[in-house]
Design a protein around this motif. Structure first.
Motif, PDB file in Angstrom:
ATOM      1  N   HIS A  70       0.802  -1.219   0.000  1.00 42.98           N
ATOM      2  CA  HIS A  70       0.000   0.000   0.000  1.00 42.98           C
ATOM      3  C   HIS A  70       0.838   1.273   0.000  1.00 42.98           C
ATOM      4  CE1 HIS A  70      -3.675  -2.352   0.615  1.00 42.98           C
ATOM      5  NE2 HIS A  70      -2.916  -3.132   1.355  1.00 42.98           N
ATOM      6  N   THR A  71       2.124   1.122  -0.090  1.00 42.02           N
ATOM      7  CA  THR A  71       3.038   2.261  -0.211  1.00 42.02           C
ATOM      8  C   THR A  71       4.315   1.778  -0.873  1.00 42.02           C
ATOM      9  OG1 THR A  71       4.359   3.883   1.010  1.00 42.02           O
ATOM     10  CG2 THR A  71       3.848   1.831   2.147  1.00 42.02           C
ATOM     11  N   SER A  72       4.942   2.640  -1.636  1.00 45.68           N
ATOM     12  CA  SER A  72       6.167   2.263  -2.348  1.00 45.68           C
ATOM     13  C   SER A  72       7.418   2.406  -1.488  1.00 45.68           C
ATOM     14  CB  SER A  72       6.324   3.133  -3.607  1.00 45.68           C
ATOM     15  OG  SER A  72       5.245   2.937  -4.488  1.00 45.68           O
TER      16      SER A  72
END
Length: 209
Positions: A70-72
């Motif tokens: 959900h996040t890089s």
């Protein structure tokens, strides 16, 4: 509606331990790839599997969204860590660099894993165990891929150091201590025990029957 415990966890300084642990574990994975003189792509794979492996297992067990989906930031941190190790001359990495970076990682991740489990409503004892899972699984994946004896069965205290970190955090917060102070104390305690074990070769008694 976001549960109050989860909201407090997200707004605290504790998530800093997540990215710190991820980076330190990723570096240890990349160093293991460097020892085997592997390719840059393999460096990145080792860094990623070591950096996010334990947290992935933890999130699946506590019913949380897998954090790096959900996040890089976590994967980017792993890849950048791998590139940094790739371009760093081998003489800058001492013979036991993996163990020292891993020691930092288990202390940070042991505390963060327990804190996240508590935020998701996991009881105290399972939450402490989730800290151990968070801290140990990435290193296990790294060692299996590298074909070396798993770090958790080497003679010096390892799981015990993680248990000290995660158990201290859970205990101190249960007693009402501020989460940031509890985290700081627990990380220092866990890493200190692991450091002494590395320097002195301390270990638990072996089975002798």
């Amino acid at each position: 509606m976001i549960p109050p415990t989860l909201q407090a966890f997200s707004s605290s300084a504790l998530p800093v331990l997540d990215i710190a642990g991820t980076i330190v574990f990723a570096i240890s994975g990349a160093i293991e790839a460097a020892r085997a003189r592997l390719t840059i792509v393999t460096f990145m794979f080792f860094a990623a599997i070591t950096g996010v492996g334990g947290g992935t297992v933890r999130d699946l067990l506590i019913g949380a969204p897998v954090f790096w989906m959900h996040t890089s930031v976590p994967i980017a941190a792993c890849l950048l860590s791998a590139i940094a190790v790739w371009f760093t001359p081998a003489r800058f990495w001492p013979a036991r660099a993996v163990e020292w970076f891993d020691g930092l990682g288990i202390a940070a991740y042991g505390v963060f894993g327990s804190a996240k489990a508590l935020a998701y409503g996991i009881p105290l004892v399972p939450a402490a165990l989730m800290g151990i899972v968070s801290a140990c699984m990435g290193g296990i994946f790294r060692d299996v891929l590298a074909g070396v004896p798993s770090i958790i069965i080497r003679p010096e205290l390892y799981v015990t150091a993680v248990a000290l970190a995660s158990g201290s955090y859970v205990s101190l917060t249960a007693l009402g201590l501020n989460t940031s102070f509890a985290a700081m104390i627990a990380v220092v305690a866990g890493f200190s025990l692991r450091a002494v074990a590395l320097i002195k070769g301390l270990g638990l008694p072996h089975y002798r029957r």
